[in-house]
Design a protein around this motif. Structure first.
Motif, short mmCIF file in Angstrom:
data_model
loop_
_atom_site.label_atom_id
_atom_site.label_comp_id
_atom_site.label_asym_id
_atom_site.label_seq_id
_atom_site.Cartn_x
_atom_site.Cartn_y
_atom_site.Cartn_z
N LYS A 4 1.00 -1.06 0.12
CA LYS A 4 -0.15 -0.21 0.26
C LYS A 4 1.13 1.44 0.14
O LYS A 4 0.65 2.29 -0.88
CB LYS A 4 -0.80 0.22 0.85
N THR A 20 3.12 1.41 -3.46
CA THR A 20 2.40 2.09 -4.92
C THR A 20 1.50 3.47 -4.56
O THR A 20 1.31 4.23 -5.23
CB THR A 20 1.15 0.91 -4.53
N GLN A 21 1.04 3.52 -2.97
CA GLN A 21 0.60 5.06 -3.08
C GLN A 21 1.84 6.49 -3.29
O GLN A 21 1.25 7.16 -3.87
CB GLN A 21 0.03 5.73 -1.50
N LEU A 68 2.47 6.79 -6.90
CA LEU A 68 1.53 7.04 -7.66
C LEU A 68 0.99 8.51 -7.48
O LEU A 68 0.91 9.02 -8.48
CB LEU A 68 0.14 6.52 -7.50
N PHE A 106 -0.33 1.78 -11.91
CA PHE A 106 -1.07 1.43 -10.70
C PHE A 106 -1.10 0.03 -11.31
O PHE A 106 -1.08 -0.89 -10.35
CB PHE A 106 -2.62 1.86 -11.35
N THR A 121 -8.36 1.24 -0.93
CA THR A 121 -7.53 2.20 -1.05
C THR A 121 -6.89 1.22 -2.42
O THR A 121 -7.00 2.84 -3.40
CB THR A 121 -6.26 0.85 -0.87
N LYS A 167 -9.14 4.72 -3.58
CA LYS A 167 -8.42 5.73 -3.43
C LYS A 167 -7.07 6.51 -4.95
O LYS A 167 -6.95 7.31 -5.45
CB LYS A 167 -7.53 5.84 -2.55
N GLN A 168 -6.76 5.50 -5.23
CA GLN A 168 -5.18 4.98 -6.40
C GLN A 168 -5.63 5.19 -7.59
O GLN A 168 -5.94 5.76 -8.24
CB GLN A 168 -4.84 4.00 -6.34
N LEU A 173 -6.99 9.43 -7.99
CA LEU A 173 -5.89 10.16 -8.42
C LEU A 173 -5.35 10.04 -9.89
O LEU A 173 -5.29 11.57 -10.20
CB LEU A 173 -4.68 8.96 -7.43
#
Length: 498
Positions: free
Chosen positions: A322, A325-326, A329, A374, A449, A452-453, A456
């Protein structure tokens, strides 16, 4: 600091995984800097000493020989993953057996590569085959053999240096590679200053490999007592044969990515002409910098992912995945917005306004790279844990779809349509099916999550569509805030994990 039963200093116990990843990122940043110096700083010296014709022939020879590196066929990735798994589970005999079997296979492979080069220069007229007119055949033959030996030694040394990744010293392994490249840079520079020819440059590139290679083998035998890396007492050729299929799956993934990279250039060239190829490749060069920078984070995290997976520390694994990747991005969106609003200025400074800037092309490529960031994060996860059999097939199909849709896009819309085709190709399969494969194996990310991604990506897309500088500044401030929160929170969370 504790040691395993077979007396190896455990790098995975040195600090928390967040600090180890940061060290890996720092080492990779240095690697990128040395790569840039190698590509840019030496070119004027090559041209001033050799002229454009001889330098052009040198580029042809090095490009052809570099394809020999494909004979690795993904073996390094697979073997290093297995070593990491064996080490993390404290399986001493398996670790030694896998390492020595892998080294033996690569020794055989390296010998075959060098023999192939010797046979080729003996029985083929390589000057004629490669259309080389300004360098004599004797020189070309020597250079090809030396470069082939360099490639073969690089493959073997890549596996040996990669052993440090498997015992928790990822940054150290990258720094050894950095040392080789830096010494090659200095060596070639000195050769060119002395106004020597191709053979001297080839030998200048080879010598640091030998010197650092000898040191690495000595250092590894010292760090892992009683290893004797080139002894053949624990080799298992039956197990070595079992490496082939999973290694070939890694090779398929590499070839699939090459299919998209080279296939789209061919499509643009055949359908839109050479000028479009220049515009497309230059734009892609700029965007690929973003991808390389973002890739540093994931590459530095892979040994940690492999370790946590085999140890079944699923909550830590999910937390790590998490985080990385967060962060990648968010960073991608920040850099993307900067390039969207100021890319034309930077592009003009870089090329002195000699090539037309295509804003729509840059924007499309930016969104394509972020979309790939992603879904490819999930692909990287599957590769890190050696669960890439089905992944290799999916990426091959997806890459084929990318080229097909890019061709249709070029035919309908033109150059911008090529990138739109790539985006559609990803959305059709890779963007959802590869996350599904990863989540089917382990629940490394929850739906909240993922949403959320994806949000973005949509926020970035809205900024491109509305193209409002005030909206962009507000979005940048929000993204910077999210980035800082992620970094500070992650540092506190990971401090608990050893």
């Amino acid at each position: 600091m504790s040691k395993l039963s077979f007396n190896i200093l455990n790098g995975f116990e040195k600090g928390n995984y967040f600090s180890r990843i940061l060290r890996g990122i720092s080492a990779n940043m240095l690697n990128q800097l040395i790569n840039i110096l190698n590509k840019l700083a030496l070119v004027p010296f090559f041209i001033s000493n050799w002229g454009t014709r001889t330098y052009g022939e040198w580029l042809v020879v090095t490009s052809v020989v570099s394809y020999l590196a494909l004979t690795d066929m993904g073996g390094t990735n697979y073997i290093i993953n297995k070593l990491t798994q064996s080490f993390s589970m404290n399986r001493e005999k398996e670790f030694r057996r896998v390492l020595k079997t892998g080294v033996t296979i690569f020794l055989i492979l390296s010998t075959l590569i060098t023999l192939m080069a010797i046979i080729a220069v003996k029985f083929l007229s390589l000057n004629s085959l490669l259309s080389l007119k300004y360098t004599n055949s004797y020189t070309i033959n020597i250079v090809i053999v030396v470069l082939a030996f360099q490639v073969s030694l690089s493959l073997l040394l890549g596996l040996i240096i990669g052993t440090y990744r498997s015992i928790g010293y990822y940054a150290k392994s990258v720094m050894f590679s950095n040392l080789i490249q830096f010494l090659q840079l200095i060596s070639v520079f000195l050769v060119l200053v002395l106004k020597k020819g191709m053979v001297a440059v080839a030998l200048g590139q080879l010598s640091p490999l030998i010197l650092v290679g000898v040191y690495v083998v000595w250092n590894l035998n010292r760090d892992i007592p009683k290893l004797n890396i080139f002894s053949f007492d624990e080799i298992n050729f039956k197990e070595g044969i079992s490496f082939f299929v999973p290694s070939f799956n890694f090779f398929m993934i590499q070839m699939s990515q090459l299919l998209v990279t080279q296939g789209t250039v061919i499509v643009v060239g055949k359908m839109l002409g050479p000028t479009a190829v220049v515009i497309y490749t230059l734009a892609r060069t700029v965007i690929n910098i973003v991808r390389q920078v973002l890739g540093m984070v994931m590459n530095s995290s892979k040994p940690e992912i492999t370790r946590l997976d085999i140890q079944e520390k699923d909550s830590e694994l999910a937390n790590l995945f998490k985080q990385i990747t967060q962060i990648t991005l968010v960073c991608g969106c920040i850099v993307g917005l900067i390039l969207h609003f100021y890319g034309e200025t930077l592009y003009g400074l870089w090329l002195n306004n000699t090539v037309a800037f295509n804003q729509h092309l840059i924007d499309s490529l930016l969104f394509y790279i972020l979309l790939m960031t992603f879904w490819f994060g999930f692909a990287d996860f599957l590769m890190a844990v050696n669960r890439h059999k089905h992944l290799s097939v999916v990426i091959l199909i997806s890459s084929t779809l990318n080229v097909i849709f890019a061709t249709l896009g070029a035919n309908i819309v033109g150059l911008n349509g090529v990138v739109l085709g790539l985006i559609v190709g990803d959305l059709v399969l890779a963007c959802w099916f590869i996350p599904y494969l990863a989540l089917k194996y382990k629940p490394i990310m929850n739906l909240k999550t993922i949403i959320k991604q994806i949000s973005l990506l949509l926020i970035f897309l809205l900024n491109i569509v509305f193209n409002n500088i005030f909206m962009g500044i507000i979005t940048l401030i929000i993204l910077m805030y999210i980035f800082i929160i992620n970094i500070t929170t992650n540092n506190k969370v990971t401090a608990r994990f050893r």
